[in-house]
Write a protein that holds these residues in place. Structure first.
Motif, PDB file in Angstrom:
ATOM      1  N   ARG A  72       7.080  11.417   2.276  1.00 34.30           N
ATOM      2  CA  ARG A  72       5.287  10.989   2.685  1.00 34.30           C
ATOM      3  C   ARG A  72       5.507   9.412   2.860  1.00 34.30           C
ATOM      4  N   VAL A  73       5.120   9.647   4.514  1.00 33.38           N
ATOM      5  CA  VAL A  73       4.816   7.811   4.616  1.00 33.38           C
ATOM      6  C   VAL A  73       3.465   7.495   4.873  1.00 33.38           C
ATOM      7  N   ILE A  74       3.590   6.717   3.802  1.00 34.41           N
ATOM      8  CA  ILE A  74       1.177   6.493   3.534  1.00 34.41           C
ATOM      9  C   ILE A  74       1.096   5.323   4.858  1.00 34.41           C
ATOM     10  N   SER A  75       0.473   5.897   4.912  1.00 32.52           N
ATOM     11  CA  SER A  75      -0.475   5.516   6.459  1.00 32.52           C
ATOM     12  C   SER A  75      -1.641   4.383   5.610  1.00 32.52           C
ATOM     13  N   TYR A  76      -1.800   3.515   4.924  1.00 34.24           N
ATOM     14  CA  TYR A  76      -2.638   2.216   5.085  1.00 34.24           C
ATOM     15  C   TYR A  76      -4.261   2.249   5.650  1.00 34.24           C
ATOM     16  N   ARG A  77      -3.731   3.067   6.921  1.00 39.71           N
ATOM     17  CA  ARG A  77      -5.276   3.396   7.653  1.00 39.71           C
ATOM     18  C   ARG A  77      -6.027   4.453   6.726  1.00 39.71           C
ATOM     19  N   ALA A  78      -5.346   5.631   6.407  1.00 38.27           N
ATOM     20  CA  ALA A  78      -5.649   6.636   6.197  1.00 38.27           C
ATOM     21  C   ALA A  78      -6.082   6.004   4.491  1.00 38.27           C
ATOM     22  N   MET A  79      -5.305   5.346   3.997  1.00 36.61           N
ATOM     23  CA  MET A  79      -6.045   4.805   2.397  1.00 36.61           C
ATOM     24  C   MET A  79      -7.142   4.253   2.576  1.00 36.61           C
ATOM     25  N   LEU A  80      -7.560   3.350   3.219  1.00 32.92           N
ATOM     26  CA  LEU A  80      -8.476   2.587   3.170  1.00 32.92           C
ATOM     27  C   LEU A  80     -10.158   3.718   3.926  1.00 32.92           C
ATOM     28  N   SER A  81      -9.558   4.585   4.938  1.00 34.63           N
ATOM     29  CA  SER A  81     -10.219   5.391   5.278  1.00 34.63           C
ATOM     30  C   SER A  81     -10.805   6.120   3.539  1.00 34.63           C
ATOM     31  N   ALA A  82      -9.618   6.940   2.708  1.00 33.16           N
ATOM     32  CA  ALA A  82     -10.401   6.915   2.420  1.00 33.16           C
ATOM     33  C   ALA A  82     -11.387   6.501   0.309  1.00 33.16           C
ATOM     34  N   ALA A  83     -10.527   4.865   0.823  1.00 34.31           N
ATOM     35  CA  ALA A  83     -11.704   3.962  -0.033  1.00 34.31           C
ATOM     36  C   ALA A  83     -13.139   4.152   0.377  1.00 34.31           C
TER      37      ALA A  83
END
Length: 312
Positions: A72-83
């Motif tokens: 899986r390619v980690i999306s840093y935008r998705a990480m920020l959204s989760a945070a």
């Protein structure tokens, strides 16, 4: 939120595992109320919340690294959204939750939060146009609100603490945070940018950072040497069980079932929470509160209709 047809199709085995995961989650969630009440008896609420989720964030981050999907390619935008979602579901929820525990019995929280959360989730999804505003839904929501009013009125007349009603109002705000968090989490997972474990770790870490900053002025006021072993045991339990493991299982279950179905299972939490609160703390409910509980549960069952969900 995407329609059901746009979500990943779950196999029967995945669905069964999802509900089993949610069942274990609800048992651990139920135990957290009494355990948290024990912790706040010897340290400020903000410090207790920060310890729980800072530790839980570390555990989840380690698990996310060890068990990550390397394809899986980690999306840093998705990480920020989760945070950012964690600021509602972890930071906001626990500010109200731990504050409420200093004013009201844990037994009240174990009823208000898990019973009202599915009602609020359903109401929000209807308001956003994601679910149908069927007559049974609207009737269940109305009955649930009446039950909540009865429960809060009973809390205001209970001879336990003058602040019990205010504590229960804070539990109500915590339930609103959790309902919002459930919807945001479901939407985030539907995009597939993050795995359940990675999303859990990001949300918990984001919320924990906010809790640490909020508790910073009180760290130096805690008499760390006088904290009992019982409290430290409960801190460790809260970090590993109801925080790290339960959060991971909740996200897994949420990925394979609807948000309203997942929050429906929170109706199991009152029984678990009441058991631990009564057995460990000797807490009780006033008669009027018991009536309010029955009306609340009736409203939740009518609004979410578990028989229809089971057929689906």
């Amino acid at each position: 939120m995407p329609d059901r047809s746009s979500l990943p199709v779950s196999s029967p085995t995945e669905t069964r595992l999802a509900y089993l995961s949610l069942l274990c989650t609800m048992i651990m969630f139920g135990s957290a109320f009494a355990s948290s009440k024990i912790v706040v008896s010897e340290m400020p609420a903000t410090v207790a919340a920060a310890l729980r989720f800072a530790g839980g964030g570390i555990v989840l981050a380690l698990m996310a690294v060890l068990f990550r999907d390397r394809t899986r390619v980690i999306s840093y935008r998705a990480m920020l959204s989760a945070a950012l979602a964690g600021l509602i579901g972890v930071f906001g929820y626990n500010v109200f939750f731990f504050w409420a525990l200093t004013l009201a019995p844990s037994l009240d929280g174990s009823i208000i939060i898990p019973v009202l959360s599915p009602l609020l989730t359903s109401g929000l999804m209807i308001g956003f146009g994601r679910e149908t505003a069927a007559p049974s839904r609207l009737a269940g929501l109305l009955i649930g609100l009446i039950g909540a009013a009865i429960f809060l009125y009973g809390a205001g007349n209970a001879r336990v603490s003058n602040g019990r009603l205010w504590g229960d109002m804070l539990f109500l705000l915590a339930a609103g945070c959790w309902a919002t968090y459930s919807i945001l989490s479901k939407t985030l997972l539907a995009k597939g940018s993050l795995g359940a474990l990675q999303a859990t770790a990001c949300a918990t870490s984001g919320g924990a950072l906010g809790l640490i900053l909020l508790a910073a002025p009180q760290w130096s006021t805690v008499a760390w040497g006088s904290i009992s072993p019982t409290v430290w045991f409960n801190v460790f339990f809260l970090i590993v069980g109801p925080t790290a493991l339960a959060s991971m299982l909740y996200f897994y279950g949420l990925r394979h079932v609807k948000a309203s179905s997942a929050t429906l299972m929170m109706l199991l939490v009152p029984a678990c929470g009441a058991f631990f609160s009564i057995a460990l703390l000797g807490e009780t409910l006033a008669l009027l509160q018991c009536i309010g509980v029955l009306v609340l549960i009736l409203g939740a069952l009518i609004a979410l209709n578990p028989f229809r969900l089971a057929r689906r």
